[in-house]
Design a protein around this motif. Structure first.
Motif, PDB file in Angstrom:
ATOM      1  N   VAL A  61      38.492   7.959 -71.253  1.00 37.82           N
ATOM      2  CA  VAL A  61      38.532   9.012 -72.196  1.00 37.82           C
ATOM      3  C   VAL A  61      38.029   8.143 -73.167  1.00 37.82           C
ATOM      4  CG1 VAL A  61      39.026  10.419 -72.643  1.00 37.82           C
ATOM      5  CG2 VAL A  61      39.768   9.496 -71.292  1.00 37.82           C
ATOM      6  N   ASN A  62      36.346   8.412 -73.480  1.00 38.12           N
ATOM      7  CA  ASN A  62      35.512   8.408 -74.670  1.00 38.12           C
ATOM      8  C   ASN A  62      35.319   9.981 -75.799  1.00 38.12           C
ATOM      9  OD1 ASN A  62      35.092   6.864 -76.599  1.00 38.12           O
ATOM     10  ND2 ASN A  62      33.992   5.010 -75.559  1.00 38.12           N
ATOM     11  N   GLY A  63      35.526   9.641 -76.448  1.00 38.14           N
ATOM     12  CA  GLY A  63      34.561  10.808 -77.642  1.00 38.14           C
ATOM     13  C   GLY A  63      35.260  11.631 -78.678  1.00 38.14           C
ATOM     14  N   ASN A  64      34.478  12.346 -79.488  1.00 37.68           N
ATOM     15  CA  ASN A  64      34.610  12.917 -80.442  1.00 37.68           C
ATOM     16  C   ASN A  64      36.039  14.000 -80.045  1.00 37.68           C
ATOM     17  OD1 ASN A  64      32.854  11.871 -82.566  1.00 37.68           O
ATOM     18  ND2 ASN A  64      31.897  13.217 -82.054  1.00 37.68           N
ATOM     19  N   ASN A  65      36.064  14.531 -79.141  1.00 34.82           N
ATOM     20  CA  ASN A  65      37.089  15.176 -78.646  1.00 34.82           C
ATOM     21  C   ASN A  65      37.889  14.102 -77.400  1.00 34.82           C
ATOM     22  OD1 ASN A  65      34.727  17.364 -78.810  1.00 34.82           O
ATOM     23  ND2 ASN A  65      36.244  17.762 -80.066  1.00 34.82           N
ATOM     24  N   ALA A  66      37.993  13.415 -77.538  1.00 38.65           N
ATOM     25  CA  ALA A  66      39.022  12.657 -76.166  1.00 38.65           C
ATOM     26  C   ALA A  66      40.539  12.907 -76.914  1.00 38.65           C
ATOM     27  CB  ALA A  66      38.807  11.274 -76.346  1.00 38.65           C
ATOM     28  N   ASP A 109      41.103   6.279 -82.201  1.00 42.76           N
ATOM     29  CA  ASP A 109      41.428   7.427 -82.284  1.00 42.76           C
ATOM     30  C   ASP A 109      40.374   8.798 -81.322  1.00 42.76           C
ATOM     31  OD1 ASP A 109      42.731   8.174 -84.139  1.00 42.76           O
ATOM     32  OD2 ASP A 109      41.816   7.994 -86.051  1.00 42.76           O
ATOM     33  N   ILE A 110      39.210   8.040 -80.482  1.00 45.85           N
ATOM     34  CA  ILE A 110      38.084   8.645 -79.721  1.00 45.85           C
ATOM     35  C   ILE A 110      37.968   7.686 -78.907  1.00 45.85           C
ATOM     36  CG2 ILE A 110      37.272   9.896 -81.718  1.00 45.85           C
ATOM     37  CD1 ILE A 110      34.979   7.219 -81.654  1.00 45.85           C
ATOM     38  N   PHE A 111      38.724   6.960 -78.664  1.00 50.80           N
ATOM     39  CA  PHE A 111      38.810   6.116 -76.926  1.00 50.80           C
ATOM     40  C   PHE A 111      40.581   5.490 -76.755  1.00 50.80           C
ATOM     41  CE2 PHE A 111      38.123   1.760 -75.231  1.00 50.80           C
ATOM     42  CZ  PHE A 111      37.722   1.958 -74.210  1.00 50.80           C
ATOM     43  N   PHE A 112      40.442   6.330 -75.021  1.00 49.37           N
ATOM     44  CA  PHE A 112      42.018   6.122 -74.366  1.00 49.37           C
ATOM     45  C   PHE A 112      41.516   5.345 -73.251  1.00 49.37           C
ATOM     46  CE2 PHE A 112      42.689   9.826 -77.984  1.00 49.37           C
ATOM     47  CZ  PHE A 112      43.420   9.303 -78.583  1.00 49.37           C
ATOM     48  N   MET A 113      42.763   4.837 -72.444  1.00 47.97           N
ATOM     49  CA  MET A 113      42.900   4.316 -71.420  1.00 47.97           C
ATOM     50  C   MET A 113      43.623   5.166 -71.012  1.00 47.97           C
ATOM     51  SD  MET A 113      42.727   0.554 -69.067  1.00 47.97           S
ATOM     52  CE  MET A 113      44.331   0.886 -69.614  1.00 47.97           C
ATOM     53  N   ILE A 114      43.653   5.433 -69.681  1.00 48.45           N
ATOM     54  CA  ILE A 114      45.234   5.911 -68.449  1.00 48.45           C
ATOM     55  C   ILE A 114      45.406   5.830 -67.424  1.00 48.45           C
ATOM     56  CG2 ILE A 114      45.903   7.929 -67.133  1.00 48.45           C
ATOM     57  CD1 ILE A 114      43.489   9.831 -68.972  1.00 48.45           C
ATOM     58  N   GLN A 126      38.051  13.556 -62.000  1.00 48.58           N
ATOM     59  CA  GLN A 126      38.309  14.966 -61.867  1.00 48.58           C
ATOM     60  C   GLN A 126      38.469  15.862 -62.331  1.00 48.58           C
ATOM     61  OE1 GLN A 126      38.058  15.050 -57.932  1.00 48.58           O
ATOM     62  NE2 GLN A 126      36.320  13.568 -57.326  1.00 48.58           N
ATOM     63  N   HIS A 127      40.134  16.373 -62.593  1.00 50.66           N
ATOM     64  CA  HIS A 127      41.147  16.752 -63.211  1.00 50.66           C
ATOM     65  C   HIS A 127      40.694  17.291 -64.557  1.00 50.66           C
ATOM     66  CE1 HIS A 127      44.517  19.538 -63.887  1.00 50.66           C
ATOM     67  NE2 HIS A 127      45.108  18.279 -65.174  1.00 50.66           N
ATOM     68  N   LEU A 128      40.955  16.055 -64.964  1.00 48.37           N
ATOM     69  CA  LEU A 128      40.150  15.900 -66.775  1.00 48.37           C
ATOM     70  C   LEU A 128      39.346  16.498 -67.427  1.00 48.37           C
ATOM     71  CD1 LEU A 128      41.293  12.233 -68.184  1.00 48.37           C
ATOM     72  CD2 LEU A 128      42.128  13.984 -68.532  1.00 48.37           C
ATOM     73  N   ASP A 129      37.816  16.289 -66.075  1.00 50.64           N
ATOM     74  CA  ASP A 129      36.718  16.569 -66.238  1.00 50.64           C
ATOM     75  C   ASP A 129      36.747  18.031 -66.082  1.00 50.64           C
ATOM     76  OD1 ASP A 129      33.298  16.070 -66.563  1.00 50.64           O
ATOM     77  OD2 ASP A 129      33.560  17.205 -64.265  1.00 50.64           O
ATOM     78  N   ALA A 130      37.095  18.900 -65.226  1.00 60.34           N
ATOM     79  CA  ALA A 130      37.508  19.933 -64.875  1.00 60.34           C
ATOM     80  C   ALA A 130      37.427  20.389 -65.828  1.00 60.34           C
ATOM     81  CB  ALA A 130      38.753  20.823 -63.806  1.00 60.34           C
ATOM     82  N   VAL A 137      33.536  15.124 -74.667  1.00 55.02           N
ATOM     83  CA  VAL A 137      34.063  13.930 -74.355  1.00 55.02           C
ATOM     84  C   VAL A 137      33.743  12.966 -72.620  1.00 55.02           C
ATOM     85  CG1 VAL A 137      36.591  12.892 -72.665  1.00 55.02           C
ATOM     86  CG2 VAL A 137      36.145  14.836 -74.706  1.00 55.02           C
ATOM     87  N   SER A 138      33.040  12.111 -72.763  1.00 58.31           N
ATOM     88  CA  SER A 138      32.962  11.021 -71.853  1.00 58.31           C
ATOM     89  C   SER A 138      34.205  10.477 -70.795  1.00 58.31           C
ATOM     90  CB  SER A 138      32.362   9.527 -72.013  1.00 58.31           C
ATOM     91  OG  SER A 138      32.724   8.704 -72.681  1.00 58.31           O
ATOM     92  N   ILE A 139      34.421  11.097 -69.398  1.00 57.38           N
ATOM     93  CA  ILE A 139      35.162  10.294 -68.980  1.00 57.38           C
ATOM     94  C   ILE A 139      34.580   9.401 -67.570  1.00 57.38           C
ATOM     95  CG2 ILE A 139      37.263  10.425 -67.208  1.00 57.38           C
ATOM     96  CD1 ILE A 139      36.372  13.667 -68.057  1.00 57.38           C
ATOM     97  N   GLU A 140      35.613   8.312 -67.328  1.00 52.81           N
ATOM     98  CA  GLU A 140      35.221   7.372 -66.399  1.00 52.81           C
ATOM     99  C   GLU A 140      35.906   6.425 -65.720  1.00 52.81           C
ATOM    100  OE1 GLU A 140      33.270   2.350 -66.714  1.00 52.81           O
ATOM    101  OE2 GLU A 140      33.696   3.450 -68.880  1.00 52.81           O
ATOM    102  N   ASP A 141      35.956   6.592 -64.531  1.00 53.26           N
ATOM    103  CA  ASP A 141      36.932   6.244 -63.242  1.00 53.26           C
ATOM    104  C   ASP A 141      36.548   4.532 -63.000  1.00 53.26           C
ATOM    105  OD1 ASP A 141      38.204   5.922 -61.474  1.00 53.26           O
ATOM    106  OD2 ASP A 141      37.476   7.520 -60.306  1.00 53.26           O
ATOM    107  N   LEU A 142      37.713   4.000 -63.384  1.00 46.71           N
ATOM    108  CA  LEU A 142      37.652   2.832 -62.716  1.00 46.71           C
ATOM    109  C   LEU A 142      38.194   2.226 -62.103  1.00 46.71           C
ATOM    110  CD1 LEU A 142      38.487   1.525 -66.519  1.00 46.71           C
ATOM    111  CD2 LEU A 142      35.875   1.906 -65.512  1.00 46.71           C
ATOM    112  N   SER A 143      38.406   3.620 -60.850  1.00 48.47           N
ATOM    113  CA  SER A 143      38.897   2.791 -59.359  1.00 48.47           C
ATOM    114  C   SER A 143      38.103   1.353 -59.596  1.00 48.47           C
ATOM    115  CB  SER A 143      39.248   4.351 -58.809  1.00 48.47           C
ATOM    116  OG  SER A 143      39.663   4.772 -59.164  1.00 48.47           O
ATOM    117  N   GLN A 144      39.171   0.012 -58.541  1.00 48.95           N
ATOM    118  CA  GLN A 144      38.890  -0.144 -58.549  1.00 48.95           C
ATOM    119  C   GLN A 144      37.876  -1.132 -59.413  1.00 48.95           C
ATOM    120  OE1 GLN A 144      38.519   1.092 -53.419  1.00 48.95           O
ATOM    121  NE2 GLN A 144      39.648  -1.406 -53.707  1.00 48.95           N
ATOM    122  N   LYS A 145      37.661  -1.443 -60.632  1.00 54.65           N
ATOM    123  CA  LYS A 145      37.060  -1.759 -61.143  1.00 54.65           C
ATOM    124  C   LYS A 145      37.392  -2.560 -61.981  1.00 54.65           C
ATOM    125  CE  LYS A 145      33.327   1.555 -61.012  1.00 54.65           C
ATOM    126  NZ  LYS A 145      32.620   2.617 -61.917  1.00 54.65           N
TER     127      LYS A 145
END
Length: 416
Positions: A61-66, A109-114, A126-130, A137-145
């Motif tokens: 989760v990256n961005g000024n409003n992360a 402050d603008i970059f987190f990982m969950i 998808q929950h975050l995006d909704a 904010v940009s949300i990147e799903d890293l599943s199996q990456k």
């Protein structure tokens, strides 16, 4: 194997090693190896064990409003979370039910990982995006990456020190629930952690056993080599590959919940994990507004979750068919989890562990069944209930905690 099951990069290694495999979270995962659940459990308490946890998922989760997005969607208040620290909490829906529990890592402050559970990467992304609306904010799903493995036990740092560059620097000032490095090769800073072959990793001092150890995130192409290297480096420490069976018994003894079993589609309150909610000191309100908070007001219909310890190693199956019966003979609930912690026993009315400093050396540890129950009324520590499934029944004592003297929070210099 079900051809529809997903696999981790270590799947072939598990099969070659003779693992008993099963479906877990839609992944083909090892339950135990030829060593058996008991020996794998005890290996972590006595020395070290490694776990394949690549079935878990990560989200960037990256961005000024992360921060704003995560702090609204996550139960923990991350306003004071420092760079290089991580924290456990949960994502709730508007009804206050747990979608999944997770650990949030703060890079800046603008970059987190969950990090979330198996199969939940896309759902939480998808929950975050909704809920992001107009937030930057940009949300990147890293599943199996991203691949992940855990090394747990008192010798974890000693073994890892043979495989990472500058171990003294890496292990300096690394308290519980802190992390260093990043698995992304394009990211480089003063906290970077690299293996001897220059592979970058994210090394987190955390885990799911209650014991001292680390979680390691890295590129999927590198995990098989690291797994083998750790087994080789840890040979003199009797390191053991561990499956989900011992992971379950260890986490239960450590009083840690399994998502979608001990926490799930009911209100996220009245459980042993109140620290995951942003309560004020008097626990009458919350320190912030978050999604699902309004639904967590106490009600007469609320359920209560408690840890328990059995009277011996005998256990009962978890589920709706195993009833919790109070002293009057009334059915008041069900068993959520029941496992056997093989590293503990009752001794003179108290539970002692292999890790206890006052462990009586002439005393044989036999193991105790333990877990969590959900009931319709408040219970107090020390009260006993009966857990009954058909003709099988055990006596269980309500606890505030289960396995004593766990090592996870102890200072790292005790393990170097």
């Amino acid at each position: 194997m079900n051809s529809c099951l997903k696999t981790t990069p270590l799947n072939e290694w598990h099969k070659t090693a003779g693992a008993n495999m099963a479906d877990f979270g839609e992944f083909d995962m090892p339950l135990w190896y030829e060593t058996g659940v008991k020996n794998e459990h005890l290996a972590v308490l006595k020395s070290a064990g490694i776990f394949d946890t690549s079935h878990m998922a990560c989200i960037n989760v990256n961005g000024n409003n992360a921060f704003e997005l995560i702090n609204y969607c996550f139960t923990r208040d991350i306003a004071t979370l420092k760079q290089g620290r991580c924290v456990y909490g949960a994502f709730l829906n508007s009804e206050g039910h747990c979608i999944d529990d997770a650990i949030v890592y703060k890079f800046s402050d603008i970059f987190f990982m969950i990090c979330v559970n198996a199969g939940m990467g896309t759902a939480i992304a998808q929950h975050l995006d909704a809920n992001k609306k107009s937030l930057d904010v940009s949300i990147e799903d890293l599943s199996q990456k991203v691949a992940k493995m855990d090394i747990q036990g008192i010798n974890s740092a000693r073994i890892l020190s043979k495989l990472i560059q500058n171990p003294d620097t890496v292990f300096d000032r690394m308290p519980y629930f802190s992390f260093k490095g990043n698995f992304n090769e394009s990211v480089s800073d003063e906290s970077e952690v690299k293996l001897l072959d220059n592979t970058p990793v994210l090394l987190s001092r955390s885990g799911y056993t209650g014991e001292f150890g680390f979680e390691i995130f890295l590129n999927p192409d590198a995990i098989v080599k690291l797994w083998k290297d750790i087994l080789s480096a840890g040979k003199n420490f009797d390191i053991t590959a561990c499956g989900l069976g011992s992971r379950d018994s260890l986490r239960t003894g450590a009083c840690l919940p399994l998502s979608h079993q001990d926490i799930g589609s009911w209100k996220f309150i009245n459980h042993p994990w109140d620290f995951a909610l942003p309560y004020t000191k008097d626990k009458t309100s919350f320190t912030k507004n978050f999604l699902g908070a309004d639904a967590l007001s106490p009600a007469e219909s609320d359920l209560f979750t408690y840890p328990f310890a059995g009277d011996s190693l005998r256990k009962v199956p978890a589920g709706d068919n195993t009833h919790v019966i109070d002293e009057t003979g009334k059915v008041i609930g069900k068993v959520l989890t029941c496992a056997t912690d093989m590293g503990i026993s009752w001794h003179k009315g108290n539970i002692v562990s292999l890790c206890s400093e006052n462990f009586p050396r002439d005393f044989k540890i036999k193991g105790i069944s333990c877990g969590f129950i959900m009931v319709s009324k408040k219970l107090e520590p020390g009260m006993t209930v009966t857990l009954k499934e058909g003709k099988r029944a055990i006596t269980a004592t309500i606890m505030t905690d289960i396995r004593p003297d766990r090592t996870a929070r102890k200072k790292l210099n005790n393990f170097i």
